[in-house]
Design an enzyme around this catalytic site. Structure first.
Site, PDB file in Angstrom:
ATOM      1  N   TYR A 261      -9.135   2.795  -2.564  1.00 46.57           N
ATOM      2  CA  TYR A 261      -7.603   3.166  -1.624  1.00 46.57           C
ATOM      3  C   TYR A 261      -6.718   4.159  -1.967  1.00 46.57           C
ATOM      4  CZ  TYR A 261      -2.659   1.671  -0.391  1.00 46.57           C
ATOM      5  OH  TYR A 261      -1.414   2.195   0.315  1.00 46.57           O
ATOM      6  N   GLU A 262      -6.952   4.258  -3.333  1.00 46.12           N
ATOM      7  CA  GLU A 262      -6.225   5.671  -4.225  1.00 46.12           C
ATOM      8  C   GLU A 262      -7.092   6.873  -3.854  1.00 46.12           C
ATOM      9  OE1 GLU A 262      -5.158   4.816  -7.377  1.00 46.12           O
ATOM     10  OE2 GLU A 262      -3.180   3.392  -6.475  1.00 46.12           O
TER      11      GLU A 262
ATOM     12  N   VAL B 117      -4.240  -5.397  -4.348  1.00 45.88           N
ATOM     13  CA  VAL B 117      -4.700  -6.653  -3.651  1.00 45.88           C
ATOM     14  C   VAL B 117      -4.993  -6.910  -2.183  1.00 45.88           C
ATOM     15  CG1 VAL B 117      -2.979  -8.167  -1.903  1.00 45.88           C
ATOM     16  CG2 VAL B 117      -1.534  -7.510  -4.162  1.00 45.88           C
TER      17      VAL B 117
ATOM     18  N   GLY C 210       0.419  -8.707   2.591  1.00 46.34           N
ATOM     19  CA  GLY C 210       1.325  -9.096   3.646  1.00 46.34           C
ATOM     20  C   GLY C 210       1.664 -11.361   3.481  1.00 46.34           C
TER      21      GLY C 210
ATOM     22  N   GLY D  33       2.622 -12.150   0.011  1.00 43.17           N
ATOM     23  CA  GLY D  33       3.738 -12.357  -1.011  1.00 43.17           C
ATOM     24  C   GLY D  33       2.967 -12.667  -2.252  1.00 43.17           C
TER      25      GLY D  33
ATOM     26  N   GLY E 241       1.312  -9.456  -3.815  1.00 44.08           N
ATOM     27  CA  GLY E 241       1.612  -8.550  -4.569  1.00 44.08           C
ATOM     28  C   GLY E 241       2.842  -8.486  -4.842  1.00 44.08           C
TER      29      GLY E 241
ATOM     30  N   ASN F  86       2.380   7.497  -1.742  1.00 44.98           N
ATOM     31  CA  ASN F  86       2.150   5.576  -1.004  1.00 44.98           C
ATOM     32  C   ASN F  86       3.595   5.266  -0.904  1.00 44.98           C
ATOM     33  OD1 ASN F  86       1.391   3.563  -0.679  1.00 44.98           O
ATOM     34  ND2 ASN F  86       0.150   3.079  -2.834  1.00 44.98           N
TER      35      ASN F  86
ATOM     36  N   TYR G  28       8.419  -1.415  -3.820  1.00 48.04           N
ATOM     37  CA  TYR G  28       8.968  -1.842  -4.845  1.00 48.04           C
ATOM     38  C   TYR G  28      10.485  -1.195  -5.121  1.00 48.04           C
ATOM     39  CZ  TYR G  28       4.226  -0.538  -6.770  1.00 48.04           C
ATOM     40  OH  TYR G  28       2.423  -0.686  -6.722  1.00 48.04           O
TER      41      TYR G  28
END
Length: 161
Positions: free
Chosen positions: A28-29, A90, A96, A98, A100, A127, A134
């Protein structure tokens, strides 16, 4: 449809799952080949004679869908420990739901229960979805700080000076 979510402390049997989630995070990163850790490395770090980190697993309907890996930090200004979140991931299929938020709430509770002064982590500047998430939870960016790292050959050279 009711979704059963659970956050639990990782056990030694979870090491293969944790490593797989770390690899998915690296993908992902945009660093799919960056993970050098193996199962034995993670087992030693989490469950060895001198553990240096902890992990929690997020499950939805009994299946592991995410994890958080963390360790204590220390603030000389506060004179107290803090909780540093190294990795939060996640799986896309569970985003979506919840998960995280549940992981972060759980870790905030760990920090409070242990009397820690802070809970902190880093996020890649590109990101935007994570940064927005956050911020919505009350986190604030520390844009005045620049992360620094010495590793690999540079670490070896510095240690030999």
């Amino acid at each position: 449809m009711l979704i059963a979510r659970m956050i639990r402390t990782a056990a030694p049997a979870d090491v293969p799952t944790i490593l797989q989630l770390v690899r998915e995070l690296a993908e992902y990163e945009r660093e799919p080949d960056a993970v050098k850790a193996g199962e034995s490395d993670l087992h030693a770090a989490l469950f060895g004679a001198r553990p240096v980190a902890e992990a929690v697993i997020a499950e939805v309907d009994g299946a592991a869908v995410g994890m958080a890996l963390f360790f204590p930090s220390f603030s000389t200004w506060e004179g107290r420990a803090g909780l540093y979140l190294e990795d939060l991931f996640v799986r896309p299929s569970a985003r979506g739901l919840g998960v995280g938020k549940s992981l972060l709430v759980h870790l905030a509770g760990v920090a409070m229960d242990r009397g820690y002064a802070r809970f902190e982590w880093q996020v890649l500047d590109w990101n935007a979805p994570a940064i927005g998430f956050y911020h919505a939870l009350g986190a604030r960016s520390q844009d005045e700080w620049t992360g620094m790292r010495v590793d690999g050959d540079a670490l070896t050279r510095l240690a030999k000076r």
